[in-house]
Design an enzyme around this catalytic site. Structure first.
Site, mmCIF file in Angstrom:
data_model
loop_
_atom_site.group_PDB
_atom_site.id
_atom_site.type_symbol
_atom_site.label_atom_id
_atom_site.label_comp_id
_atom_site.label_asym_id
_atom_site.label_seq_id
_atom_site.Cartn_x
_atom_site.Cartn_y
_atom_site.Cartn_z
ATOM 1 N N SER A 131 -56.744 -13.851 -4.587
ATOM 2 C CA SER A 131 -57.681 -12.802 -4.372
ATOM 3 C C SER A 131 -58.198 -12.379 -3.392
ATOM 4 O O SER A 131 -59.339 -12.621 -2.715
ATOM 5 C CB SER A 131 -58.945 -13.296 -5.657
ATOM 6 O OG SER A 131 -59.217 -14.464 -5.306
ATOM 7 N N LEU B 226 -55.122 -18.293 0.913
ATOM 8 C CA LEU B 226 -53.879 -18.035 1.085
ATOM 9 C C LEU B 226 -52.774 -18.583 -0.132
ATOM 10 O O LEU B 226 -53.023 -19.606 -0.348
ATOM 11 C CB LEU B 226 -53.524 -18.328 2.556
ATOM 12 C CG LEU B 226 -54.260 -17.523 3.570
ATOM 13 C CD1 LEU B 226 -53.813 -18.094 4.919
ATOM 14 C CD2 LEU B 226 -53.714 -16.163 3.596
HETATM 15 N N1 LIG Z 1 -46.780 -9.893 -1.392
HETATM 16 C C1 LIG Z 1 -47.294 -11.089 -1.790
HETATM 17 N N2 LIG Z 1 -48.425 -11.622 -1.458
HETATM 18 C C2 LIG Z 1 -48.924 -12.786 -1.815
HETATM 19 N N3 LIG Z 1 -48.498 -13.550 -2.779
HETATM 20 C C3 LIG Z 1 -47.340 -12.922 -3.264
HETATM 21 C C4 LIG Z 1 -46.726 -11.977 -2.731
HETATM 22 N N4 LIG Z 1 -45.450 -11.585 -3.414
HETATM 23 C C5 LIG Z 1 -45.387 -12.746 -4.265
HETATM 24 N N5 LIG Z 1 -46.321 -13.680 -4.328
HETATM 25 C C6 LIG Z 1 -46.638 -14.610 -5.216
HETATM 26 O O1 LIG Z 1 -47.649 -14.348 -5.919
HETATM 27 C C7 LIG Z 1 -48.723 -15.379 -6.213
HETATM 28 C C8 LIG Z 1 -50.004 -14.786 -5.882
HETATM 29 O O2 LIG Z 1 -50.181 -13.957 -6.894
HETATM 30 P P1 LIG Z 1 -52.040 -13.550 -7.329
HETATM 31 O O3 LIG Z 1 -52.140 -13.093 -8.428
HETATM 32 O O4 LIG Z 1 -52.866 -14.932 -7.007
HETATM 33 O O5 LIG Z 1 -52.239 -12.475 -5.933
HETATM 34 S S1 LIG Z 1 -53.543 -11.647 -5.847
HETATM 35 O O6 LIG Z 1 -54.706 -12.378 -6.055
HETATM 36 O O7 LIG Z 1 -53.399 -10.444 -6.731
HETATM 37 O O8 LIG Z 1 -53.270 -11.265 -4.416
HETATM 38 C C9 LIG Z 1 -48.404 -16.394 -4.902
HETATM 39 O O9 LIG Z 1 -48.885 -17.456 -5.440
HETATM 40 P P2 LIG Z 1 -49.483 -18.678 -4.588
HETATM 41 O O10 LIG Z 1 -48.555 -19.261 -3.609
HETATM 42 O O11 LIG Z 1 -49.759 -19.772 -5.744
HETATM 43 O O12 LIG Z 1 -50.862 -18.083 -4.097
HETATM 44 C C10 LIG Z 1 -47.106 -16.114 -4.515
HETATM 45 O O13 LIG Z 1 -46.221 -16.937 -5.015
HETATM 46 N N1 LIG Z 2 -54.773 -31.343 -0.704
HETATM 47 C C1 LIG Z 2 -53.336 -31.387 -0.300
HETATM 48 N N2 LIG Z 2 -52.781 -32.438 0.202
HETATM 49 C C2 LIG Z 2 -51.275 -32.251 0.548
HETATM 50 N N3 LIG Z 2 -50.627 -31.409 0.133
HETATM 51 C C3 LIG Z 2 -51.039 -30.536 -0.778
HETATM 52 C C4 LIG Z 2 -52.420 -30.427 -0.968
HETATM 53 N N4 LIG Z 2 -52.778 -29.228 -1.715
HETATM 54 C C5 LIG Z 2 -51.554 -28.620 -1.806
HETATM 55 N N5 LIG Z 2 -50.461 -29.246 -1.249
HETATM 56 C C6 LIG Z 2 -49.168 -28.726 -1.307
HETATM 57 O O1 LIG Z 2 -49.236 -27.580 -0.620
HETATM 58 C C7 LIG Z 2 -48.350 -26.956 -1.325
HETATM 59 C C8 LIG Z 2 -48.987 -25.471 -1.924
HETATM 60 O O2 LIG Z 2 -49.860 -25.913 -2.744
HETATM 61 P P1 LIG Z 2 -50.294 -24.975 -4.018
HETATM 62 O O3 LIG Z 2 -51.474 -25.745 -4.703
HETATM 63 O O4 LIG Z 2 -49.241 -24.708 -4.745
HETATM 64 O O5 LIG Z 2 -50.878 -23.577 -3.392
HETATM 65 P P2 LIG Z 2 -51.168 -22.261 -3.734
HETATM 66 O O6 LIG Z 2 -51.776 -22.273 -5.436
HETATM 67 O O7 LIG Z 2 -52.623 -21.955 -3.105
HETATM 68 O O8 LIG Z 2 -50.352 -21.359 -3.641
HETATM 69 C C9 LIG Z 2 -47.764 -27.585 -2.530
HETATM 70 O O9 LIG Z 2 -46.279 -28.270 -2.017
HETATM 71 C C10 LIG Z 2 -48.655 -28.724 -2.550
HETATM 72 O O10 LIG Z 2 -48.372 -30.079 -3.110
#
Ligand SMILES: Nc1ncnc2c1ncn2[C@@H]1O[C@H](COP(=O)(O)OS(=O)(=O)O)[C@@H](OP(=O)(O)O)[C@H]1O
Ligand SMILES: Nc1ncnc2c1ncn2[C@@H]1O[C@H](COP(=O)(O)OP(=O)(O)O)[C@@H](O)[C@H]1O
Length: 207
Positions: free
Chosen positions: A111, A38
């Site tokens: 993904s 997520l």
């Molecule tokens: N609708 C929606 N759903 C999920 N995520 C969203 C959406 N819109 C924008 N974002 C932002 O886009 C990041 C995810 O991109 P990805 O390329 O990893 O998504 S995917 O694998 O195609 O589902 C995701 O980054 P991460 O938080 O690092 O996972 C979000 O910041």
């Molecule tokens: N192992 C961990 N312990 C504490 N905080 C974490 C840990 N992993 C991620 N975080 C915090 O959680 C938030 C989301 O992490 P991030 O790596 O950006 O997640 P994603 O890439 O899945 O969206 C960030 O603020 C990060 O600093």
């Protein structure tokens, strides 16, 4: 090589210098570490920590981060299911190239659809695709909400947000699962250590 293409009259071009020679040069084995989970589950944090840990061991890695790829290679794609599928397919193809170059390619994308991840797995010899599932509760990811996106999704200002109104399909047979221990998320270096141990054990860090 089984690929479906729209082009005709194209031929696979081989070169004598191949993956084995590149791996020997780097003293490591090319592979793909595919981190799924997520938004907010810690994918990017693990990817960075893992890449640093490998670097300190003299091992070459490269991160493909979903957010970053969407600024360039995948800038034409949104979050509709078919766009996510194409996002994952393209990233899988790029990851495969990096692995062929001999690198440890760390792909970090939500993904969310199992079939798309399995499509990427099928692009490589199976042992070379290492699926890492960030098994963090939605409540934790939502509480973290570093970009404020869950808040917007709950308010209905983002539609089709993974975990809220778009599905996330957890892996059924991943190689590595990262999860809370007694309700506590492992520290980034501990998560990275889990992956490094796996890579060491499977012989990816030597040639
Ligand atoms: N609708 C929606 N759903 C999920 N995520 C969203 C959406 N819109 C924008 N974002 C932002 O886009 C990041 C995810 O991109 P990805 O390329 O990893 O998504 S995917 O694998 O195609 O589902 C995701 O980054 P991460 O938080 O690092 O996972 C979000 O910041
Ligand atoms: N192992 C961990 N312990 C504490 N905080 C974490 C840990 N992993 C991620 N975080 C915090 O959680 C938030 C989301 O992490 P991030 O790596 O950006 O997640 P994603 O890439 O899945 O969206 C960030 O603020 C990060 O600093």
């Amino acid at each position: 090589m089984s690929t479906v293409t729209n082009a005709t009259n194209i031929f696979w071009q081989d070169c004598q210098l191949g993956k084995p020679e590149r791996q020997k040069l780097l003293n490591q084995k090319g592979c793909v570490v595919w981190i799924t989970g997520l938004s907010g589950s810690g994918k990017s944090t693990l990817a960075c920590s893992l890449s640093s840990e490998l670097h300190s061991k003299g091992k070459l890695s490269y991160i493909l981060d979903g957010d970053n790829l969407r600024h360039g290679l995948n800038k034409d794609l949104g979050f509709k299911p078919e766009d996510r599928t194409e996002n994952i397919r393209r990233t899988g193809e790029v990851a495969k190239l990096f692995a062929d170059a001999g690198l440890i390619c760390v792909a970090s994308l939500i993904s969310p659809y199992r079939r798309d991840r399995d499509t990427c797995r099928a692009m490589l010899p199976s042992a070379n695709f290492i699926e890492v599932y960030m098994n963090m509760p939605l409540a934790l990811c939502e509480a973290r909400d570093p970009k404020g996106l869950y808040k917007l999704a709950r308010a209905g200002k983002i539609k089709g947000f993974t975990g809220i109104d778009d599905p996330y399909e957890p892996p059924l047979n991943c190689e590595i699962e990262i999860k809370e221990d007694n309700g506590v998320c492992p520290a980034p270096n501990v998560m990275a250590g889990q992956v490094v141990s796996y890579l060491e054990e499977k012989g990816f860090l030597h040639c």
